[in-house]
Write a protein that holds these residues in place. Structure first.
Motif, mmCIF file in Angstrom:
data_model
loop_
_atom_site.group_PDB
_atom_site.id
_atom_site.type_symbol
_atom_site.label_atom_id
_atom_site.label_comp_id
_atom_site.label_asym_id
_atom_site.label_seq_id
_atom_site.Cartn_x
_atom_site.Cartn_y
_atom_site.Cartn_z
ATOM 1 N N GLY A 15 7.078 -21.915 39.794
ATOM 2 C CA GLY A 15 7.547 -23.258 40.105
ATOM 3 C C GLY A 15 9.027 -23.443 39.828
ATOM 4 O O GLY A 15 9.741 -22.500 39.459
ATOM 5 N N SER A 16 9.482 -24.683 39.998
ATOM 6 C CA SER A 16 10.896 -25.004 39.848
ATOM 7 C C SER A 16 11.093 -26.241 38.975
ATOM 8 O O SER A 16 10.224 -27.118 38.913
ATOM 9 C CB SER A 16 11.529 -25.269 41.220
ATOM 10 N N ARG A 18 14.699 -28.775 37.577
ATOM 11 C CA ARG A 18 16.148 -28.955 37.548
ATOM 12 C C ARG A 18 16.524 -29.697 36.278
ATOM 13 O O ARG A 18 16.064 -30.820 36.038
ATOM 14 C CB ARG A 18 16.653 -29.717 38.764
ATOM 15 N N ARG A 66 17.657 -16.371 40.213
ATOM 16 C CA ARG A 66 16.602 -17.390 40.152
ATOM 17 C C ARG A 66 17.149 -18.767 39.766
ATOM 18 O O ARG A 66 16.635 -19.790 40.197
ATOM 19 C CB ARG A 66 15.533 -16.983 39.144
ATOM 20 N N GLN A 81 19.451 -25.558 38.323
ATOM 21 C CA GLN A 81 18.272 -25.444 39.176
ATOM 22 C C GLN A 81 17.561 -24.151 38.830
ATOM 23 O O GLN A 81 18.146 -23.065 38.945
ATOM 24 C CB GLN A 81 18.695 -25.440 40.647
ATOM 25 N N ASN A 83 14.431 -21.797 39.626
ATOM 26 C CA ASN A 83 13.383 -21.451 40.584
ATOM 27 C C ASN A 83 12.641 -20.208 40.116
ATOM 28 O O ASN A 83 13.117 -19.469 39.252
ATOM 29 C CB ASN A 83 13.980 -21.206 41.970
ATOM 30 N N SER A 84 11.497 -19.981 40.707
ATOM 31 C CA SER A 84 10.689 -18.791 40.392
ATOM 32 C C SER A 84 10.516 -18.625 38.887
ATOM 33 O O SER A 84 10.715 -17.537 38.332
ATOM 34 C CB SER A 84 11.338 -17.538 40.996
#
Length: 126
Positions: A15-16, A18, A66, A81, A83-84
């Motif tokens: 998932g991500s 921020r 990532r 940010q 990610n992964s």
């Protein structure tokens, strides 16, 4: 100087999230700002940083590709940010800032004796 971090939470692997860090009170036009993290039982480590003078960025090998750091100069806010996300990204994430010149050299990341915000917890769990 105040650093207000936010955006942590619980996320599944892959998932991500921020993170945001709002900075205020700096008198210098240019400084180094970035994110560190500390997992349970481990030392604090640098994650990603950005120089406000030239936008140069730094990423730890473990997050390169990532995570992406960015900055909104008008809002004096830095974003991370992520990610992964992986289990091993679980940690308390801290925003830090300070002068970019120390120890006789210029650095993209702030010194450890700079300014720190409160941590925000990121938990990666299924």
């Amino acid at each position: 100087v105040q650093l207000q971090a936010s955006g942590g939470g619980l996320v599944r692997p892959g998932g991500s999230l921020r993170l945001s860090c709002a900075a205020s009170g700096f008198t210098a036009d240019y400084y180094a700002i970035g994110w560190f993290r500390q997992a349970p039982g481990k030392e604090r480590e640098r994650v990603s940083c950005i120089s406000t003078s030239d936008g140069v960025t730094y990423y730890a090998d473990s997050v390169n590709g990532r995570f992406t750091i960015s900055r909104d100069g008008a809002k004096n806010t830095v974003y991370l940010q992520m990610n992964s996300l992986k289990f091993e990204d679980t940690a308390v994430y801290y925003c830090a800032a300070g002068g970019s010149y120390y120890g006789g050299s210029y650095y993209t990341c702030p010194p450890l004796d700079g300014y720190w915000g409160q941590g925000t917890l990121v938990t990666v769990s299924s």
